[in-house]
Each structure stands twice: as C-alpha cells, then as structure tokens.
Scaffold this motif. Structure first.
Motif, PDB file in Angstrom:
ATOM      1  N   CYS A 188     -11.648  -4.597 -13.677  1.00 12.76           N
ATOM      2  CA  CYS A 188     -11.304  -5.337 -12.462  1.00 12.76           C
ATOM      3  C   CYS A 188     -11.525  -4.471 -11.226  1.00 12.76           C
ATOM      4  CB  CYS A 188      -9.854  -5.811 -12.528  1.00 12.76           C
ATOM      5  SG  CYS A 188      -9.536  -7.044 -13.820  1.00 12.76           S
ATOM      6  N   THR A 189     -11.456  -5.115 -10.058  1.00 13.18           N
ATOM      7  CA  THR A 189     -11.661  -4.437  -8.785  1.00 13.18           C
ATOM      8  C   THR A 189     -10.547  -4.821  -7.821  1.00 13.18           C
ATOM      9  OG1 THR A 189     -14.074  -4.409  -9.042  1.00 13.18           O
ATOM     10  CG2 THR A 189     -13.213  -4.197  -6.806  1.00 13.18           C
ATOM     11  N   ALA A 190      -9.996  -3.821  -7.131  1.00 14.65           N
ATOM     12  CA  ALA A 190      -9.034  -4.076  -6.048  1.00 14.65           C
ATOM     13  C   ALA A 190      -9.429  -3.193  -4.878  1.00 14.65           C
ATOM     14  CB  ALA A 190      -7.616  -3.771  -6.500  1.00 14.65           C
ATOM     15  N   VAL A 191      -9.847  -3.803  -3.790  1.00 18.64           N
ATOM     16  CA  VAL A 191     -10.353  -3.063  -2.631  1.00 18.64           C
ATOM     17  C   VAL A 191      -9.621  -3.528  -1.377  1.00 18.64           C
ATOM     18  CG1 VAL A 191     -12.357  -2.659  -1.156  1.00 18.64           C
ATOM     19  CG2 VAL A 191     -12.629  -2.662  -3.636  1.00 18.64           C
ATOM     20  N   GLY A 192      -9.167  -2.558  -0.578  1.00 17.82           N
ATOM     21  CA  GLY A 192      -8.576  -2.859   0.714  1.00 17.82           C
ATOM     22  C   GLY A 192      -7.223  -3.545   0.639  1.00 17.82           C
ATOM     23  N   ASN A 209     -11.030   0.141 -14.310  1.00 23.44           N
ATOM     24  CA  ASN A 209     -11.013  -0.619 -13.059  1.00 23.44           C
ATOM     25  C   ASN A 209     -11.468   0.242 -11.881  1.00 23.44           C
ATOM     26  OD1 ASN A 209      -9.478  -3.075 -14.197  1.00 23.44           O
ATOM     27  ND2 ASN A 209      -8.161  -1.351 -14.747  1.00 23.44           N
ATOM     28  N   HIS A 210     -11.819  -0.439 -10.786  1.00 31.24           N
ATOM     29  CA  HIS A 210     -12.185   0.252  -9.546  1.00 31.24           C
ATOM     30  C   HIS A 210     -11.172  -0.118  -8.478  1.00 31.24           C
ATOM     31  CE1 HIS A 210     -14.427   2.011  -6.293  1.00 31.24           C
ATOM     32  NE2 HIS A 210     -14.571   0.842  -5.689  1.00 31.24           N
ATOM     33  N   VAL A 211     -10.483   0.895  -7.947  1.00 31.32           N
ATOM     34  CA  VAL A 211      -9.477   0.689  -6.908  1.00 31.32           C
ATOM     35  C   VAL A 211      -9.872   1.545  -5.710  1.00 31.32           C
ATOM     36  CG1 VAL A 211      -7.054   0.899  -6.283  1.00 31.32           C
ATOM     37  CG2 VAL A 211      -7.680   0.234  -8.616  1.00 31.32           C
ATOM     38  N   ALA A 212     -10.018   0.920  -4.559  1.00 33.09           N
ATOM     39  CA  ALA A 212     -10.421   1.675  -3.371  1.00 33.09           C
ATOM     40  C   ALA A 212      -9.784   1.077  -2.132  1.00 33.09           C
ATOM     41  CB  ALA A 212     -11.948   1.661  -3.226  1.00 33.09           C
ATOM     42  N   MET A 213      -9.351   1.962  -1.244  1.00 31.67           N
ATOM     43  CA  MET A 213      -8.818   1.519   0.044  1.00 31.67           C
ATOM     44  C   MET A 213      -9.676   1.993   1.205  1.00 31.67           C
ATOM     45  SD  MET A 213      -4.733   1.969  -0.625  1.00 31.67           S
ATOM     46  CE  MET A 213      -4.004   1.221  -2.088  1.00 31.67           C
ATOM     47  N   TYR A 214     -10.451   3.065   1.001  1.00 28.27           N
ATOM     48  CA  TYR A 214     -11.312   3.614   2.049  1.00 28.27           C
ATOM     49  C   TYR A 214     -10.512   3.813   3.337  1.00 28.27           C
ATOM     50  CZ  TYR A 214     -14.795   1.966  -1.295  1.00 28.27           C
ATOM     51  OH  TYR A 214     -15.518   1.726  -2.446  1.00 28.27           O
ATOM     52  N   ASP A 233      -0.445  -0.476   5.909  1.00 29.19           N
ATOM     53  CA  ASP A 233      -0.971  -1.538   5.053  1.00 29.19           C
ATOM     54  C   ASP A 233      -1.626  -0.977   3.804  1.00 29.19           C
ATOM     55  OD1 ASP A 233      -0.172  -3.756   6.459  1.00 29.19           O
ATOM     56  OD2 ASP A 233      -2.004  -3.873   7.669  1.00 29.19           O
ATOM     57  N   TYR A 234      -1.588   0.354   3.614  1.00 29.86           N
ATOM     58  CA  TYR A 234      -2.312   0.973   2.505  1.00 29.86           C
ATOM     59  C   TYR A 234      -1.453   2.065   1.871  1.00 29.86           C
ATOM     60  CZ  TYR A 234      -6.064  -1.264   5.122  1.00 29.86           C
ATOM     61  OH  TYR A 234      -6.843  -2.181   5.788  1.00 29.86           O
ATOM     62  N   ILE A 254     -10.566   5.677  -8.489  1.00 26.75           N
ATOM     63  CA  ILE A 254      -9.557   5.421  -7.460  1.00 26.75           C
ATOM     64  C   ILE A 254      -9.946   6.233  -6.233  1.00 26.75           C
ATOM     65  CG2 ILE A 254      -7.101   5.470  -6.945  1.00 26.75           C
ATOM     66  CD1 ILE A 254      -6.732   5.706 -10.087  1.00 26.75           C
ATOM     67  N   THR A 255     -10.179   5.550  -5.119  1.00 29.42           N
ATOM     68  CA  THR A 255     -10.845   6.186  -3.994  1.00 29.42           C
ATOM     69  C   THR A 255     -10.086   5.981  -2.690  1.00 29.42           C
ATOM     70  OG1 THR A 255     -12.980   5.798  -5.066  1.00 29.42           O
ATOM     71  CG2 THR A 255     -13.021   6.314  -2.726  1.00 29.42           C
ATOM     72  N   GLU A 256      -9.790   7.076  -1.996  1.00 28.25           N
ATOM     73  CA  GLU A 256      -9.306   7.099  -0.615  1.00 28.25           C
ATOM     74  C   GLU A 256      -8.142   6.142  -0.365  1.00 28.25           C
ATOM     75  OE1 GLU A 256     -12.769   6.569   1.852  1.00 28.25           O
ATOM     76  OE2 GLU A 256     -13.411   8.636   1.548  1.00 28.25           O
ATOM     77  N   CYS A 257      -7.101   6.315  -1.159  1.00 27.96           N
ATOM     78  CA  CYS A 257      -5.893   5.513  -0.966  1.00 27.96           C
ATOM     79  C   CYS A 257      -5.059   6.084   0.180  1.00 27.96           C
ATOM     80  CB  CYS A 257      -5.058   5.495  -2.245  1.00 27.96           C
ATOM     81  SG  CYS A 257      -5.923   4.713  -3.633  1.00 27.96           S
ATOM     82  N   GLY A 258      -4.211   5.222   0.759  1.00 30.55           N
ATOM     83  CA  GLY A 258      -3.346   5.681   1.831  1.00 30.55           C
ATOM     84  C   GLY A 258      -2.322   6.697   1.359  1.00 30.55           C
ATOM     85  N   GLN A 259      -1.851   6.533   0.131  1.00 31.53           N
ATOM     86  CA  GLN A 259      -0.912   7.487  -0.450  1.00 31.53           C
ATOM     87  C   GLN A 259      -1.504   8.023  -1.760  1.00 31.53           C
ATOM     88  OE1 GLN A 259       3.127   8.077   0.756  1.00 31.53           O
ATOM     89  NE2 GLN A 259       1.333   8.714   1.892  1.00 31.53           N
TER      90      GLN A 259
END
Length: 453
Positions: A188-192, A209-214, A233-234, A254-259
């Motif tokens: 699955c993917t969860a972005v932003g 899965n791919h999780v990214a917030m950039y 928000d992140y 898992i890429t560039e999360c806020g925390q």
C-alpha cells in the motif's frame, strides 16, 4: 481521470482472494450482481428512480452486497468518485472490495472530530480484502482517515493508496486494543498524510508499503523555516500503538516524515525489519514503552539514514538491535545512531554498521540507568564511537584484527583480566590489572610498570 458519468464499462475483474477464500471473477457490468459481485454502477438510482451521488451509490452497493447470503463482493469500476462523507462497510465476510483504477476523492467533507471518520471504514468483518482502491483528499479541511479497520479479523488491505488525508492514511484501530486481529497491510501507499499507517491490533502485518510525507518540501516546512514543531499536519510514518501485540513491520520504505519513521509505544512482541527509513525530522525507529515497558522487540536489517536519531529505545526490555545499517551524513546534525535510553534493560546491540559524521556526538549511546546491555561487534566509524557506563558489556573493533573490551572479560576456563585502575604507589607503577577467576571472583591486582629493566 475520467468521471463515472462518462466512462465506458467493459472488461473483467480478476479473481480475488480474501482470507484464503477464492472469490469468483465477474464482469464490470450490471450482470456482475448475479455472479457473486455487486457493481457500484447498478446503484446510482434508488427505488424511486432518483439519482444518488457517488458516495450514496457506493454505500448502496456495499449495503446490497453485505445483505446477500452469501455476502457478495463489491466492484468499484475505474474512474473518479467524488465523496463528501464516510462510507461504512460492516459484515464484509468472505468477500472483496475491488477498486483497481478507481479513486475516491474527498470533496466538501462533512465535519468530523480528529480520526473519528474515514473515507472508507470497515467494521465487524472477517476474511475480507480491499484491493487497488485510491483515496485522495486535496482540500484537507477535515481530519479524516483514508481507510480504517475496526473490530475485524483476517482481513487484507492490498495495493490501496491514500494521498493527502488530514489524519491516518491506513489504520487498524479499536477503542479496546486488540479487538482487530490477523490483519495484513501489504503493498500500500500513504503519502502526505498526518500519520501514514497506524495499528493497535494483534497479529498485524505491515509489509512492503511506501509511506512518505516529504515534509521539507511542504508549505508547512516553508512557514516554519524548515524546523519541525507542533502543532503539525505531519507526524509519524508507521505507528504501532499502545496494546499492540505480535506486530510485524517489514520491508517498508518510509521517507521524510514530520516526526519518527517508525514509532512504537507500549507494545509487545514486535519485529521491525528490513525497512528503509530516510530523512525523518525525529527518530528513524523509536521503541517507546510509554508509561509501561515495551517488551520483546527485534530491530534488524533496517537501513536508517539522516534522521534526527536513527534508532532510539526508551523503557524497552528484551530488545535485539542487530544487523542494521545506520548513517548520519551531516557533521552539523547532533544525532545518535543507536541510543539505549532511560528505563531500558536486557538489550543487545550487535553487528550493526554505523557511520557518524558529527565529530563529537556519540554514534552509540547507552544511558547510565540502562541495565543488562550488551554492545558487541558493531562496525562504527565515528569521532566518538561509544558513550556507555562501565556496566555495559562492550566489545568493539579497535584496529585491524583487534577487539577492545570494556568491563570485565571472563574466561570460561582459566583466568580473565580487566578493569585497569590507576595506581598510587610505587612511583613507577602506572596501572594495575585486576585478575578474575572463571566464576568472576577477584584474584587481586597485577602491577604494570612503565618499563621492565
């Protein structure tokens, strides 16, 4: 993306599998209703012939499918569906929701409290699968989840993508932890999203899965000058929350999360392995016992790079940190690679590869009150490789073909030596070596001289 009102209906749906139960394939037309499938296209008008909106049509199709015996699967044909409220699925047993090529776009969302509603919420279901569906929230006016599961078992989210929702992208969450069991979230993917994937269930597998917030590229980051702070928000990429048991977090990017990239709290029997975590504003992987203690944790084979702390343990017991690749590439970032922090015990840190660019910040740090900690055979490149109390069993490579031991080295047979101490007299004695028997009993000190005539 074409709208459902003008798209052509053709083709077939591949056979689905839910909880090991094969579900027969059916065409995307109205005839699907008679072959184990209900199509959303069949439900755009109610019994009085009035046209429903997209959310109403999807809800009507789901209600019709779950009322049948046996329960039918639901086909959401390719296209964009505009929804403004939660779609609820209950009693989806031995069935599939197939949405390959279909996008649910949350627009003009009805008011909700944080995390209380989802674009698609699944409850009281077993042996089910949701596959291929995409959820998008470009407005972010209300704190919706993307797809959430509650009070359900033996279910799978497979190839589901969620973009931009203001709360959790994909979740398995109950008021009573563990009410949902045997759930897989795969491919699955969860972005932003505010949180990527979250669970407090039992036997939950979060795999591939791919999780990214950039986060550094967001408008929020620009407004805050590139320094993350709450409120935000992140937050965290993958959350394993209070009461979780037997959770596997494996093979995710898992890429560039806020925390934190992976944040776990008050959980037991956890495996975090083979994930790639980069550029998170706080820890890469954090195991936190919260108000209690996290028990039985394996953190192995992960690659964690350029987070503010790569692996951090707080109030964790019976933990193995083995074979991870960790790097802090910025000399200006004061961040540990492995930290065994307050309240942790029975921890093994073995065989990790750690590269620290900061000249003085320790690559591997063990706090003074941690107990029964072993740090052994790690490959550490750092100006300050280790900072640990004398109670830590420390074995590290100090030169080619050479290991240095911190603390006592006891032989199973014969004698062991260790614990060099400063000597007061005589003048030419510069240190003493304490000698121990195999049982650990002290046999006294041997003086070491500056020179031997």
């Amino acid at each position: 993306m074409i709208n459902r009102r003008n798209m052509l209906r053709a083709g077939v749906v591949a056979a689905g599998v839910a909880g090991g139960v094969a579900v027969a394939a059916g065409p995307a037309s109205a005839a699907a209703s008679g072959k184990g499938w209900v199509s959303v296209l069949d439900h755009y008008r109610d019994a009085q012939g009035q046209e429903r909106d997209d959310a109403g049509a999807i809800q009507a199709a789901i209600n019709a499918a779950t009322a049948m015996r046996p329960v039918h699967s639901v086909l959401v044909p390719p296209g964009e569906y505009v929804v403004n409220r939660e779609i609820l699925v209950s009693g989806l047993n031995d069935a599939v929701i197939s949405g390959h090529g279909a996008t649910l776009t949350l627009t003009g969302a009805a008011a909700t409290t944080p995390g209380a509603s989802a674009v698609l919420k699944i409850t009281d279901s077993e042996r089910f699968e949701v596959s291929g569906l995409t959820v998008v929230d470009n407005e972010r006016t209300q704190p919706y989840n993307g797809v959430s599961i509650a009070r359900s078992s033996r279910g799978t989210l497979n190839g589901v993508s969620v973009y931009g929702v203001k709360w959790t992208g994909l979740g398995v969450f109950d008021t009573t932890p563990g009410a949902s069991t045997d759930i897989a979230i795969i491919n699955c993917t969860a972005v932003g999203t505010r949180f990527g994937i979250s669970t407090n269930g039992h036997d939950v597998r979060i795999i591939g899965n791919h999780v990214a917030m950039y986060w550094p590229s967001t408008a929020e980051a620009a407004a805050k000058g590139g320094v993350w702070s709450a409120p935000s928000d992140y937050y965290d990429g993958i959350n394993v929350l209070t009461g979780s048991d037997r959770t596997t977090v494996t093979g995710n990017t898992i890429t560039e999360c806020g925390q934190a990239g992976v944040y776990t709290q008050d959980c037991t029997n956890l495996v975090v392995s083979a994930n790639t975590v980069t550029g998170c504003q706080l820890r890469g992987i954090e195991v936190d016992g919260g108000s209690r203690v996290a028990v039985g944790v394996t953190v192995s084979g992960n690659t964690v790079v350029d987070c503010k702390g790569q692996i951090n343990l707080v109030r964790a017991r019976d933990v193995s940190v083995v074979g991870n690749r960790l790097a802090n590439t910025s000399a200006a970032r004061a961040a540990s690679l492995i930290a065994v922090n307050v309240g942790s015990s029975h921890v093994s840190v073995v065989g990790n590869h750690a590269t620290q660019a900061h000249p003085t910040f320790p690559a591997v740090y063990v706090i003074g009150d941690a107990t029964d900690v072993t740090v052994a055979a790690n490959e550490v490149v750092a100006g300050t490789p280790y900072q640990a109390p004398a109670s830590v069993a420390l074995l590290y490579r100090s030169a080619a073909g050479e290991f240095t031991v911190g603390g006592r080295l006891l032989a199973t047979k014969g004698l062991g030596v260790g614990n060099a101490v400063a000597a007061a007299t005589p003048g030419k004695v510069v240190s003493k070596i304490e000698v121990f028997s195999a049982s650990g009993a002290s046999l006294g000190f041997v003086p070491v001289y500056q020179s031997i005539a």
